[in-house]
Design an enzyme around this catalytic site. Structure first.
Site, mmCIF file in Angstrom:
data_model
loop_
_atom_site.group_PDB
_atom_site.id
_atom_site.type_symbol
_atom_site.label_atom_id
_atom_site.label_comp_id
_atom_site.label_asym_id
_atom_site.label_seq_id
_atom_site.Cartn_x
_atom_site.Cartn_y
_atom_site.Cartn_z
ATOM 1 N N GLU A 255 0.888 -1.177 0.000
ATOM 2 C CA GLU A 255 0.000 0.000 0.000
ATOM 3 C C GLU A 255 0.915 1.213 0.000
ATOM 4 O OE1 GLU A 255 -3.255 0.056 -0.064
ATOM 5 O OE2 GLU A 255 -3.803 -2.000 0.431
ATOM 6 N N CYS A 289 -2.304 9.265 2.252
ATOM 7 C CA CYS A 289 -1.958 8.711 0.942
ATOM 8 C C CYS A 289 -3.057 8.970 -0.083
ATOM 9 C CB CYS A 289 -1.702 7.224 1.075
ATOM 10 S SG CYS A 289 -3.077 6.383 1.853
HETATM 11 P P1 NAP Z 1 8.246 5.091 4.687
HETATM 12 O O1 NAP Z 1 9.431 5.914 4.922
HETATM 13 O O2 NAP Z 1 8.223 4.173 3.539
HETATM 14 O O3 NAP Z 1 7.989 4.295 6.046
HETATM 15 C C1 NAP Z 1 6.938 3.390 6.200
HETATM 16 C C2 NAP Z 1 7.373 2.290 7.139
HETATM 17 O O4 NAP Z 1 8.466 1.581 6.540
HETATM 18 C C3 NAP Z 1 7.890 2.786 8.481
HETATM 19 O O5 NAP Z 1 7.538 1.864 9.471
HETATM 20 C C4 NAP Z 1 9.389 2.792 8.259
HETATM 21 O O6 NAP Z 1 10.114 2.671 9.464
HETATM 22 C C5 NAP Z 1 9.548 1.536 7.433
HETATM 23 N N1 NAP Z 1 10.791 1.447 6.685
HETATM 24 C C6 NAP Z 1 11.596 2.443 6.239
HETATM 25 N N2 NAP Z 1 12.658 1.922 5.590
HETATM 26 C C7 NAP Z 1 12.531 0.574 5.645
HETATM 27 C C8 NAP Z 1 13.315 -0.522 5.165
HETATM 28 N N3 NAP Z 1 14.466 -0.343 4.506
HETATM 29 N N4 NAP Z 1 12.875 -1.775 5.398
HETATM 30 C C9 NAP Z 1 11.722 -1.986 6.069
HETATM 31 N N5 NAP Z 1 10.942 -0.989 6.558
HETATM 32 C C10 NAP Z 1 11.337 0.276 6.331
HETATM 33 O O7 NAP Z 1 6.934 5.970 4.543
HETATM 34 P P2 NAP Z 1 6.442 7.118 5.505
HETATM 35 O O8 NAP Z 1 7.087 8.371 5.073
HETATM 36 O O9 NAP Z 1 6.569 6.726 6.931
HETATM 37 O O10 NAP Z 1 4.891 7.108 5.201
HETATM 38 C C11 NAP Z 1 4.305 7.923 4.275
HETATM 39 C C12 NAP Z 1 4.075 7.154 2.985
HETATM 40 O O11 NAP Z 1 3.130 6.117 3.223
HETATM 41 C C13 NAP Z 1 3.462 8.027 1.936
HETATM 42 O O12 NAP Z 1 4.054 7.775 0.696
HETATM 43 C C14 NAP Z 1 2.000 7.592 1.936
HETATM 44 O O13 NAP Z 1 1.345 7.849 0.734
HETATM 45 C C15 NAP Z 1 2.131 6.133 2.214
HETATM 46 N N6 NAP Z 1 0.871 5.594 2.731
HETATM 47 C C16 NAP Z 1 0.183 4.723 1.930
HETATM 48 C C17 NAP Z 1 -1.033 4.218 2.370
HETATM 49 C C18 NAP Z 1 -1.809 3.269 1.510
HETATM 50 O O14 NAP Z 1 -2.691 2.611 2.035
HETATM 51 N N7 NAP Z 1 -1.527 3.155 0.226
HETATM 52 C C19 NAP Z 1 -1.534 4.577 3.623
HETATM 53 C C20 NAP Z 1 -0.797 5.463 4.402
HETATM 54 C C21 NAP Z 1 0.415 5.954 3.933
HETATM 55 P P3 NAP Z 1 10.729 3.940 10.227
HETATM 56 O O15 NAP Z 1 9.769 5.047 10.033
HETATM 57 O O16 NAP Z 1 10.812 3.474 11.622
HETATM 58 O O17 NAP Z 1 12.046 4.204 9.577
#
Ligand code: NAP
Length: 479
Positions: A255, A289
Protein backbone atom coordinates in the site's frame (compact mmCIF):
# COMPACT_ATOMS: atom_id res chain seq x y z
CA UNK A 1 -0.17 13.17 28.46
CA UNK A 2 -3.28 12.87 30.62
CA UNK A 3 -4.53 9.30 30.32
CA UNK A 4 -7.35 7.69 32.27
CA UNK A 5 -5.44 4.42 31.86
CA UNK A 6 -1.74 5.31 31.94
CA UNK A 7 -0.74 1.68 31.28
CA UNK A 8 -1.87 2.19 27.68
CA UNK A 9 1.35 4.10 27.13
CA UNK A 10 3.72 1.14 26.86
CA UNK A 11 7.41 1.90 26.48
CA UNK A 12 8.33 -1.72 25.86
CA UNK A 13 8.02 -4.21 23.02
CA UNK A 14 5.59 -7.09 23.07
CA UNK A 15 6.28 -10.54 21.77
CA UNK A 16 5.49 -14.08 22.77
CA UNK A 17 3.02 -12.66 25.27
CA UNK A 18 5.60 -10.68 27.25
CA UNK A 19 6.39 -6.99 27.53
CA UNK A 20 10.12 -6.59 27.04
CA UNK A 21 12.80 -3.98 27.36
CA UNK A 22 15.53 -3.92 24.76
CA UNK A 23 18.28 -6.51 25.13
CA UNK A 24 20.61 -4.02 23.44
CA UNK A 25 19.88 -1.36 26.06
CA UNK A 26 19.28 1.07 23.19
CA UNK A 27 16.18 3.18 22.82
CA UNK A 28 14.40 5.44 20.36
CA UNK A 29 12.99 8.67 21.75
CA UNK A 30 9.57 9.74 20.55
CA UNK A 31 8.68 13.43 20.39
CA UNK A 32 5.41 15.34 20.12
CA UNK A 33 5.58 17.23 16.80
CA UNK A 34 3.52 20.10 18.25
CA UNK A 35 5.85 20.82 21.17
CA UNK A 36 8.92 18.86 20.07
CA UNK A 37 9.10 17.54 23.65
CA UNK A 38 10.07 13.94 24.17
CA UNK A 39 7.03 11.98 25.33
CA UNK A 40 8.68 8.61 25.85
CA UNK A 41 11.03 6.04 24.43
CA UNK A 42 10.82 2.56 22.97
CA UNK A 43 13.40 -0.19 22.62
CA UNK A 44 15.67 -0.45 19.60
CA UNK A 45 15.65 -4.21 19.09
CA UNK A 46 18.56 -6.24 17.78
CA UNK A 47 18.15 -8.38 14.70
CA UNK A 48 18.36 -11.48 16.93
CA UNK A 49 15.35 -10.20 18.87
CA UNK A 50 13.40 -9.74 15.62
CA UNK A 51 14.20 -13.36 14.78
CA UNK A 52 12.96 -14.43 18.25
CA UNK A 53 9.68 -12.58 17.72
CA UNK A 54 9.28 -14.33 14.36
CA UNK A 55 9.94 -17.71 15.96
CA UNK A 56 7.34 -16.93 18.64
CA UNK A 57 4.84 -16.14 15.89
CA UNK A 58 5.70 -19.42 14.18
CA UNK A 59 5.03 -21.37 17.38
CA UNK A 60 1.77 -19.54 17.98
CA UNK A 61 0.64 -20.22 14.40
CA UNK A 62 0.37 -23.95 15.15
CA UNK A 63 -2.53 -23.49 17.55
CA UNK A 64 -4.01 -20.23 16.23
CA UNK A 65 -4.74 -21.72 12.84
CA UNK A 66 -6.53 -24.60 14.57
CA UNK A 67 -8.83 -22.30 16.50
CA UNK A 68 -12.34 -22.20 15.15
CA UNK A 69 -13.11 -19.19 13.01
CA UNK A 70 -15.87 -18.35 15.51
CA UNK A 71 -13.33 -18.16 18.33
CA UNK A 72 -10.95 -16.01 16.31
CA UNK A 73 -13.87 -13.75 15.39
CA UNK A 74 -14.95 -13.49 19.00
CA UNK A 75 -11.49 -12.31 20.08
CA UNK A 76 -11.32 -9.75 17.27
CA UNK A 77 -14.75 -8.44 18.23
CA UNK A 78 -13.71 -8.05 21.85
CA UNK A 79 -10.57 -6.25 20.70
CA UNK A 80 -12.63 -3.85 18.59
CA UNK A 81 -14.86 -3.10 21.60
CA UNK A 82 -11.83 -2.37 23.77
CA UNK A 83 -10.58 0.14 21.21
CA UNK A 84 -13.93 1.91 21.33
CA UNK A 85 -13.97 1.87 25.14
CA UNK A 86 -10.51 3.41 25.26
CA UNK A 87 -10.87 5.78 22.33
CA UNK A 88 -10.23 8.91 24.42
CA UNK A 89 -6.89 7.63 25.70
CA UNK A 90 -5.88 6.15 22.36
CA UNK A 91 -6.65 9.47 20.67
CA UNK A 92 -4.63 11.32 23.30
CA UNK A 93 -1.64 9.04 22.65
CA UNK A 94 -2.01 9.46 18.90
CA UNK A 95 -2.31 13.25 18.98
CA UNK A 96 0.73 13.42 21.26
CA UNK A 97 2.95 11.31 19.04
CA UNK A 98 1.56 12.21 15.60
CA UNK A 99 0.10 15.70 15.97
CA UNK A 100 -3.32 15.30 14.31
CA UNK A 101 -6.30 17.05 15.95
CA UNK A 102 -7.93 15.03 18.74
CA UNK A 103 -11.23 14.74 16.87
CA UNK A 104 -9.41 13.20 13.89
CA UNK A 105 -7.45 10.90 16.20
CA UNK A 106 -10.70 9.66 17.76
CA UNK A 107 -12.10 9.14 14.27
CA UNK A 108 -9.03 7.07 13.40
CA UNK A 109 -9.49 4.89 16.51
CA UNK A 110 -13.10 4.20 15.52
CA UNK A 111 -11.97 3.50 11.96
CA UNK A 112 -9.35 1.04 13.30
CA UNK A 113 -11.99 -0.65 15.47
CA UNK A 114 -14.24 -0.99 12.42
CA UNK A 115 -11.64 -3.23 10.71
CA UNK A 116 -11.38 -5.50 13.75
CA UNK A 117 -15.17 -5.69 13.81
CA UNK A 118 -15.46 -6.30 10.04
CA UNK A 119 -12.90 -9.11 10.00
CA UNK A 120 -14.39 -10.67 13.15
CA UNK A 121 -17.41 -11.22 10.91
CA UNK A 122 -15.42 -12.26 7.82
CA UNK A 123 -13.45 -14.91 9.75
CA UNK A 124 -16.41 -17.30 9.58
CA UNK A 125 -16.95 -16.74 5.85
CA UNK A 126 -13.69 -18.21 4.63
CA UNK A 127 -15.47 -20.54 2.23
CA UNK A 128 -13.87 -22.97 -0.17
CA UNK A 129 -15.33 -24.76 -3.22
CA UNK A 130 -16.21 -28.23 -4.42
CA UNK A 131 -15.65 -28.40 -8.17
CA UNK A 132 -17.10 -31.07 -10.50
CA UNK A 133 -14.23 -33.44 -11.24
CA UNK A 134 -13.14 -34.55 -14.70
CA UNK A 135 -13.20 -38.28 -13.89
CA UNK A 136 -16.06 -40.32 -12.43
CA UNK A 137 -15.88 -40.91 -8.69
CA UNK A 138 -13.56 -38.00 -8.02
CA UNK A 139 -14.08 -34.66 -6.30
CA UNK A 140 -12.04 -31.49 -6.42
CA UNK A 141 -11.94 -29.70 -3.09
CA UNK A 142 -10.63 -26.16 -2.78
CA UNK A 143 -9.75 -24.93 0.63
CA UNK A 144 -8.31 -21.60 1.77
CA UNK A 145 -5.62 -21.86 4.38
CA UNK A 146 -3.73 -19.21 6.37
CA UNK A 147 -0.43 -18.37 4.73
CA UNK A 148 1.56 -18.43 7.98
CA UNK A 149 3.65 -15.86 9.82
CA UNK A 150 3.07 -12.34 8.46
CA UNK A 151 5.23 -9.28 8.94
CA UNK A 152 3.41 -5.94 8.93
CA UNK A 153 5.19 -2.62 8.45
CA UNK A 154 3.19 0.57 8.97
CA UNK A 155 3.73 4.33 8.55
CA UNK A 156 3.34 7.24 10.96
CA UNK A 157 0.40 9.01 9.33
CA UNK A 158 -2.31 6.60 10.58
CA UNK A 159 -0.50 4.91 13.43
CA UNK A 160 -3.33 2.71 14.68
CA UNK A 161 -5.62 2.23 11.67
CA UNK A 162 -2.97 1.05 9.19
CA UNK A 163 -1.93 -1.68 11.61
CA UNK A 164 -5.44 -2.64 12.71
CA UNK A 165 -6.61 -3.21 9.14
CA UNK A 166 -3.69 -5.54 8.47
CA UNK A 167 -3.77 -7.46 11.72
CA UNK A 168 -7.56 -7.86 11.69
CA UNK A 169 -7.50 -9.59 8.29
CA UNK A 170 -4.40 -11.65 9.11
CA UNK A 171 -5.72 -12.95 12.43
CA UNK A 172 -9.17 -13.63 10.99
CA UNK A 173 -7.50 -15.77 8.32
CA UNK A 174 -5.62 -17.72 11.01
CA UNK A 175 -2.19 -16.13 10.50
CA UNK A 176 0.08 -14.72 13.19
CA UNK A 177 1.77 -11.32 12.97
CA UNK A 178 5.00 -9.55 13.82
CA UNK A 179 4.43 -5.82 13.41
CA UNK A 180 6.86 -2.95 13.03
CA UNK A 181 5.31 0.50 13.44
CA UNK A 182 7.10 3.67 12.31
CA UNK A 183 9.65 4.84 14.84
CA UNK A 184 8.00 8.28 14.96
CA UNK A 185 4.67 6.85 16.20
CA UNK A 186 5.15 3.52 17.98
CA UNK A 187 2.90 4.12 20.99
CA UNK A 188 -0.42 3.66 19.20
CA UNK A 189 0.71 0.24 17.94
CA UNK A 190 1.90 -0.77 21.40
CA UNK A 191 -1.42 0.34 22.93
CA UNK A 192 -3.17 -1.77 20.28
CA UNK A 193 -1.07 -4.75 21.42
CA UNK A 194 -1.97 -4.17 25.07
CA UNK A 195 -5.67 -4.16 24.24
CA UNK A 196 -5.20 -7.25 22.08
CA UNK A 197 -3.64 -9.02 25.05
CA UNK A 198 -6.65 -8.01 27.17
CA UNK A 199 -9.05 -9.17 24.48
CA UNK A 200 -7.52 -12.64 24.69
CA UNK A 201 -5.20 -12.72 21.67
CA UNK A 202 -2.95 -15.65 22.64
CA UNK A 203 0.78 -15.19 23.26
CA UNK A 204 2.79 -14.99 20.03
CA UNK A 205 -0.19 -14.34 17.77
CA UNK A 206 0.34 -10.58 17.63
CA UNK A 207 3.80 -9.19 18.33
CA UNK A 208 5.08 -5.60 18.10
CA UNK A 209 8.74 -4.66 17.83
CA UNK A 210 10.42 -1.30 17.39
CA UNK A 211 13.85 -0.43 16.10
CA UNK A 212 16.01 0.20 13.10
CA UNK A 213 13.79 -0.17 10.06
CA UNK A 214 16.44 -1.42 7.62
CA UNK A 215 17.63 -4.17 10.00
CA UNK A 216 14.07 -5.26 10.78
CA UNK A 217 13.18 -5.17 7.09
CA UNK A 218 16.20 -7.35 6.32
CA UNK A 219 15.15 -9.93 8.90
CA UNK A 220 11.57 -9.89 7.61
CA UNK A 221 12.71 -10.51 4.03
CA UNK A 222 15.54 -12.96 4.77
CA UNK A 223 13.91 -15.11 7.44
CA UNK A 224 12.15 -17.99 5.63
CA UNK A 225 9.59 -18.33 8.43
CA UNK A 226 7.98 -15.08 7.26
CA UNK A 227 5.60 -16.07 4.48
CA UNK A 228 4.00 -12.71 3.86
CA UNK A 229 4.88 -9.04 4.24
CA UNK A 230 2.17 -6.43 4.26
CA UNK A 231 3.65 -2.97 3.89
CA UNK A 232 2.12 0.49 3.99
CA UNK A 233 4.47 3.35 3.28
CA UNK A 234 6.44 5.04 0.55
CA UNK A 235 6.89 3.70 -2.97
CA UNK A 236 10.66 3.90 -2.46
CA UNK A 237 10.64 1.46 0.47
CA UNK A 238 7.95 -0.69 -1.18
CA UNK A 239 10.21 -1.23 -4.20
CA UNK A 240 13.12 -2.06 -1.92
CA UNK A 241 11.05 -4.66 -0.07
CA UNK A 242 9.97 -6.19 -3.35
CA UNK A 243 13.61 -6.60 -4.41
CA UNK A 244 14.60 -8.06 -1.06
CA UNK A 245 11.63 -10.39 -0.95
CA UNK A 246 12.98 -12.18 -4.00
CA UNK A 247 15.26 -14.14 -1.64
CA UNK A 248 12.41 -16.19 -0.21
CA UNK A 249 9.69 -15.32 -2.71
CA UNK A 250 7.83 -13.85 0.25
CA UNK A 251 4.32 -12.81 -0.75
CA UNK A 252 3.80 -9.05 -0.59
CA UNK A 253 1.00 -6.55 -0.29
CA UNK A 254 2.12 -3.01 -0.96
CA UNK A 255 0.00 0.00 0.00
CA UNK A 256 2.19 2.81 -1.29
CA UNK A 257 2.14 6.49 -2.09
CA UNK A 258 -0.51 8.29 -4.10
CA UNK A 259 -0.95 11.44 -6.15
CA UNK A 260 -4.70 11.81 -6.18
CA UNK A 261 -6.40 14.11 -8.68
CA UNK A 262 -9.73 15.74 -7.85
CA UNK A 263 -11.62 16.93 -10.93
CA UNK A 264 -14.44 19.44 -10.72
CA UNK A 265 -16.52 19.46 -13.92
CA UNK A 266 -18.80 22.37 -14.73
CA UNK A 267 -21.91 20.22 -14.28
CA UNK A 268 -21.01 19.49 -10.64
CA UNK A 269 -22.58 20.70 -7.42
CA UNK A 270 -19.81 23.20 -6.72
CA UNK A 271 -20.48 23.61 -3.00
CA UNK A 272 -20.34 19.86 -2.52
CA UNK A 273 -17.16 19.67 -4.58
CA UNK A 274 -15.44 22.39 -2.58
CA UNK A 275 -16.43 20.72 0.69
CA UNK A 276 -15.08 17.39 -0.56
CA UNK A 277 -11.84 18.95 -1.78
CA UNK A 278 -11.19 20.68 1.55
CA UNK A 279 -11.87 17.52 3.54
CA UNK A 280 -9.71 15.32 1.33
CA UNK A 281 -6.85 17.79 1.08
CA UNK A 282 -6.49 19.04 4.63
CA UNK A 283 -7.27 15.98 6.74
CA UNK A 284 -4.20 15.06 8.81
CA UNK A 285 -2.54 18.32 7.63
CA UNK A 286 -2.43 16.92 4.11
CA UNK A 287 -0.48 13.86 5.18
CA UNK A 288 -2.63 11.06 3.82
CA UNK A 289 -1.96 8.71 0.94
CA UNK A 290 -5.39 9.45 -0.52
CA UNK A 291 -4.96 13.22 -0.15
CA UNK A 292 -6.00 15.41 -3.05
CA UNK A 293 -2.64 16.32 -4.55
CA UNK A 294 -3.82 17.89 -7.81
CA UNK A 295 -7.03 19.89 -8.16
CA UNK A 296 -8.34 20.11 -11.74
CA UNK A 297 -11.13 22.61 -12.32
CA UNK A 298 -13.05 23.15 -15.56
CA UNK A 299 -12.38 26.68 -16.80
CA UNK A 300 -16.07 27.60 -17.08
CA UNK A 301 -16.46 27.34 -13.29
CA UNK A 302 -12.86 28.03 -12.31
CA UNK A 303 -13.29 31.55 -10.84
CA UNK A 304 -16.37 30.49 -8.90
CA UNK A 305 -14.61 27.46 -7.42
CA UNK A 306 -11.50 29.44 -6.47
CA UNK A 307 -13.61 32.01 -4.63
CA UNK A 308 -15.43 29.33 -2.66
CA UNK A 309 -12.14 27.57 -1.85
CA UNK A 310 -10.50 30.78 -0.68
CA UNK A 311 -13.16 31.32 1.99
CA UNK A 312 -13.08 27.71 3.14
CA UNK A 313 -9.27 27.38 3.30
CA UNK A 314 -8.85 30.65 5.20
CA UNK A 315 -11.15 29.33 7.96
CA UNK A 316 -8.99 26.31 8.81
CA UNK A 317 -7.41 26.82 12.23
CA UNK A 318 -3.81 25.69 12.66
CA UNK A 319 -2.32 24.62 15.99
CA UNK A 320 -1.59 21.92 18.55
CA UNK A 321 -4.05 19.10 17.94
CA UNK A 322 -5.07 19.21 21.60
CA UNK A 323 -6.57 22.70 21.23
CA UNK A 324 -10.26 23.21 20.64
CA UNK A 325 -11.24 23.98 17.06
CA UNK A 326 -7.86 23.14 15.52
CA UNK A 327 -8.26 21.57 12.09
CA UNK A 328 -4.61 21.41 11.02
CA UNK A 329 -1.89 20.13 13.32
CA UNK A 330 1.86 20.22 12.75
CA UNK A 331 3.67 18.33 10.03
CA UNK A 332 5.43 15.22 11.27
CA UNK A 333 9.02 16.51 11.10
CA UNK A 334 11.42 19.02 9.57
CA UNK A 335 11.96 17.11 6.36
CA UNK A 336 8.19 17.20 5.73
CA UNK A 337 8.33 20.99 6.15
CA UNK A 338 11.25 21.20 3.72
CA UNK A 339 9.35 19.20 1.11
CA UNK A 340 6.37 21.55 1.45
CA UNK A 341 8.63 24.59 0.98
CA UNK A 342 10.26 22.98 -2.06
CA UNK A 343 6.86 22.36 -3.67
CA UNK A 344 5.60 25.84 -2.76
CA UNK A 345 8.70 27.64 -4.08
CA UNK A 346 8.72 25.59 -7.27
CA UNK A 347 5.06 26.41 -7.95
CA UNK A 348 5.59 30.12 -7.30
CA UNK A 349 8.68 30.20 -9.55
CA UNK A 350 6.70 28.55 -12.34
CA UNK A 351 3.90 31.12 -12.18
CA UNK A 352 1.30 29.94 -9.65
CA UNK A 353 -0.79 32.65 -7.98
CA UNK A 354 -0.94 32.73 -4.16
CA UNK A 355 -4.55 33.00 -2.93
CA UNK A 356 -4.25 31.92 0.69
CA UNK A 357 -1.42 31.17 3.16
CA UNK A 358 2.18 32.34 2.95
CA UNK A 359 4.37 29.30 2.28
CA UNK A 360 6.26 29.78 5.54
CA UNK A 361 6.63 27.50 8.53
CA UNK A 362 6.49 28.20 12.24
CA UNK A 363 8.29 25.22 13.77
CA UNK A 364 6.35 22.34 12.19
CA UNK A 365 3.16 24.37 11.69
CA UNK A 366 2.10 25.62 8.28
CA UNK A 367 -0.83 27.84 7.36
CA UNK A 368 -2.89 26.11 4.67
CA UNK A 369 -1.97 27.30 1.20
CA UNK A 370 -4.24 27.76 -1.81
CA UNK A 371 -2.60 28.34 -5.19
CA UNK A 372 -4.33 29.21 -8.44
CA UNK A 373 -3.15 28.86 -12.05
CA UNK A 374 -0.93 25.88 -11.35
CA UNK A 375 0.56 23.89 -14.23
CA UNK A 376 1.27 20.20 -14.79
CA UNK A 377 5.03 20.83 -14.96
CA UNK A 378 5.14 21.84 -11.30
CA UNK A 379 6.83 19.57 -8.77
CA UNK A 380 3.62 18.93 -6.79
CA UNK A 381 2.17 17.21 -9.85
CA UNK A 382 5.02 14.70 -9.86
CA UNK A 383 5.33 13.89 -6.12
CA UNK A 384 3.03 13.70 -3.11
CA UNK A 385 3.26 17.02 -1.27
CA UNK A 386 2.09 15.53 2.05
CA UNK A 387 1.38 19.00 3.43
CA UNK A 388 -1.53 21.49 3.48
CA UNK A 389 -1.00 22.87 -0.01
CA UNK A 390 -3.87 22.89 -2.49
CA UNK A 391 -3.08 24.00 -6.03
CA UNK A 392 -5.64 24.27 -8.81
CA UNK A 393 -5.04 23.64 -12.52
CA UNK A 394 -7.69 24.85 -14.98
CA UNK A 395 -8.74 22.59 -17.88
CA UNK A 396 -11.14 22.85 -20.81
CA UNK A 397 -12.37 19.43 -21.91
CA UNK A 398 -13.17 16.05 -20.33
CA UNK A 399 -10.42 14.40 -22.41
CA UNK A 400 -7.88 16.89 -21.10
CA UNK A 401 -8.99 16.27 -17.50
CA UNK A 402 -8.58 12.51 -17.93
CA UNK A 403 -5.19 12.93 -19.55
CA UNK A 404 -4.02 15.17 -16.69
CA UNK A 405 -5.45 12.84 -14.04
CA UNK A 406 -3.59 9.86 -15.49
CA UNK A 407 -0.34 11.76 -16.02
CA UNK A 408 1.37 10.21 -12.98
CA UNK A 409 3.07 6.93 -12.20
CA UNK A 410 0.77 6.61 -9.15
CA UNK A 411 -2.78 5.28 -9.00
CA UNK A 412 -4.22 5.06 -5.51
CA UNK A 413 -7.26 7.34 -5.18
CA UNK A 414 -8.95 9.75 -7.58
CA UNK A 415 -12.04 11.89 -7.16
CA UNK A 416 -14.36 13.75 -9.46
CA UNK A 417 -17.51 15.80 -9.20
CA UNK A 418 -20.15 15.74 -11.93
CA UNK A 419 -23.91 15.32 -12.15
CA UNK A 420 -23.89 13.88 -15.66
CA UNK A 421 -24.39 10.14 -15.40
CA UNK A 422 -22.81 9.32 -18.75
CA UNK A 423 -19.75 11.37 -17.90
CA UNK A 424 -19.58 9.62 -14.52
CA UNK A 425 -19.44 6.24 -16.26
CA UNK A 426 -16.89 7.38 -18.86
CA UNK A 427 -14.56 9.10 -16.43
CA UNK A 428 -14.63 6.36 -13.79
CA UNK A 429 -13.75 3.84 -16.52
CA UNK A 430 -10.90 5.94 -17.86
CA UNK A 431 -9.07 6.95 -14.70
CA UNK A 432 -6.17 4.68 -13.75
CA UNK A 433 -6.67 4.34 -10.03
CA UNK A 434 -7.43 1.64 -7.46
CA UNK A 435 -10.18 3.74 -5.88
CA UNK A 436 -12.48 6.43 -7.23
CA UNK A 437 -14.76 8.76 -5.31
CA UNK A 438 -17.62 10.18 -7.39
CA UNK A 439 -19.18 13.22 -5.72
CA UNK A 440 -17.60 11.99 -2.47
CA UNK A 441 -14.10 12.05 -1.00
CA UNK A 442 -14.58 9.98 2.19
CA UNK A 443 -14.01 6.71 0.33
CA UNK A 444 -12.28 4.51 2.87
CA UNK A 445 -14.26 2.08 5.01
CA UNK A 446 -13.95 -1.49 6.23
CA UNK A 447 -16.45 -2.88 3.70
CA UNK A 448 -14.58 -1.53 0.66
CA UNK A 449 -11.34 -2.76 -0.97
CA UNK A 450 -8.57 -0.25 -0.30
CA UNK A 451 -5.51 -0.30 -2.56
CA UNK A 452 -3.81 1.00 -5.64
CA UNK A 453 -2.43 0.32 -9.11
CA UNK A 454 0.84 1.35 -10.80
CA UNK A 455 3.38 2.75 -8.30
CA UNK A 456 0.74 2.85 -5.59
CA UNK A 457 1.25 -0.87 -5.13
CA UNK A 458 -0.90 -3.98 -5.15
CA UNK A 459 -3.05 -6.00 -2.83
CA UNK A 460 -6.23 -4.85 -1.12
CA UNK A 461 -7.12 -4.15 2.49
CA UNK A 462 -10.55 -4.21 4.06
CA UNK A 463 -13.60 -5.83 2.44
CA UNK A 464 -13.96 -9.52 1.64
CA UNK A 465 -10.95 -9.22 -0.67
CA UNK A 466 -8.75 -8.13 2.23
CA UNK A 467 -8.61 -11.58 3.81
CA UNK A 468 -7.46 -13.22 0.55
CA UNK A 469 -4.11 -11.48 1.00
CA UNK A 470 -3.44 -13.74 4.00
CA UNK A 471 -4.74 -16.99 2.51
CA UNK A 472 -3.39 -19.59 0.15
CA UNK A 473 -5.52 -21.84 -2.00
CA UNK A 474 -5.08 -25.56 -1.54
CA UNK A 475 -6.64 -27.97 -3.97
CA UNK A 476 -7.29 -31.56 -2.90
CA UNK A 477 -8.25 -34.20 -5.46
CA UNK A 478 -10.40 -36.89 -3.83
CA UNK A 479 -9.86 -40.11 -5.73
P1 NAP B 1 8.25 5.09 4.69
O1 NAP B 1 9.43 5.91 4.92
O2 NAP B 1 8.22 4.17 3.54
O3 NAP B 1 7.99 4.29 6.05
C1 NAP B 1 6.94 3.39 6.20
C2 NAP B 1 7.37 2.29 7.14
O4 NAP B 1 8.47 1.58 6.54
C3 NAP B 1 7.89 2.79 8.48
O5 NAP B 1 7.54 1.86 9.47
C4 NAP B 1 9.39 2.79 8.26
O6 NAP B 1 10.11 2.67 9.46
C5 NAP B 1 9.55 1.54 7.43
N1 NAP B 1 10.79 1.45 6.68
C6 NAP B 1 11.60 2.44 6.24
N2 NAP B 1 12.66 1.92 5.59
C7 NAP B 1 12.53 0.57 5.64
C8 NAP B 1 13.32 -0.52 5.17
N3 NAP B 1 14.47 -0.34 4.51
N4 NAP B 1 12.87 -1.78 5.40
C9 NAP B 1 11.72 -1.99 6.07
N5 NAP B 1 10.94 -0.99 6.56
C10 NAP B 1 11.34 0.28 6.33
O7 NAP B 1 6.93 5.97 4.54
P2 NAP B 1 6.44 7.12 5.51
O8 NAP B 1 7.09 8.37 5.07
O9 NAP B 1 6.57 6.73 6.93
O10 NAP B 1 4.89 7.11 5.20
C11 NAP B 1 4.31 7.92 4.27
C12 NAP B 1 4.08 7.15 2.98
O11 NAP B 1 3.13 6.12 3.22
C13 NAP B 1 3.46 8.03 1.94
O12 NAP B 1 4.05 7.77 0.70
C14 NAP B 1 2.00 7.59 1.94
O13 NAP B 1 1.35 7.85 0.73
C15 NAP B 1 2.13 6.13 2.21
N6 NAP B 1 0.87 5.59 2.73
C16 NAP B 1 0.18 4.72 1.93
C17 NAP B 1 -1.03 4.22 2.37
C18 NAP B 1 -1.81 3.27 1.51
O14 NAP B 1 -2.69 2.61 2.04
N7 NAP B 1 -1.53 3.16 0.23
C19 NAP B 1 -1.53 4.58 3.62
C20 NAP B 1 -0.80 5.46 4.40
C21 NAP B 1 0.41 5.95 3.93
P3 NAP B 1 10.73 3.94 10.23
O15 NAP B 1 9.77 5.05 10.03
O16 NAP B 1 10.81 3.47 11.62
O17 NAP B 1 12.05 4.20 9.58
Amino acid sequence: MKLKNPELLQQANYWDGLWRQSATGEFIEVANPSTRMVIGKVPRVSRAEVASAITAAEQAFISWRQQTAQKRGQILRGWSELLLQHQEDLAEIMTSEQGKPLAEAKGEVRYAASYLQWFSEEAVRNYGDIIPAQKPGQKILVQKQPIGVCACITPWNFPIAMLARKVAAALAAGCTVVAKPAELTPFSALALALLGERAGVPAGVFNVITGDSAAIGDEFTENPIVRKISFTGSTRVGKLLQQKSATNLTKLSLELGGNAPLIIFDDADLDLAVKGAIAAKFRNAGQTCVCVNRLLVQRTVYEQVMQKLDGAVAELKVGDGHQEGVKIGPLINQSAVEKFIRHFDDAMEKGAKLICGDGKSDNLFIKPVLLADAKPNMLFCREETFAPLLAAIPFDTEEEAIQLANDTPYGLAAYFYSNNVQRIMRVSDAIESGMIGVNETAISNAAAPFGGVKWSGYGREGSRYGMDEYLTIKYVLMG
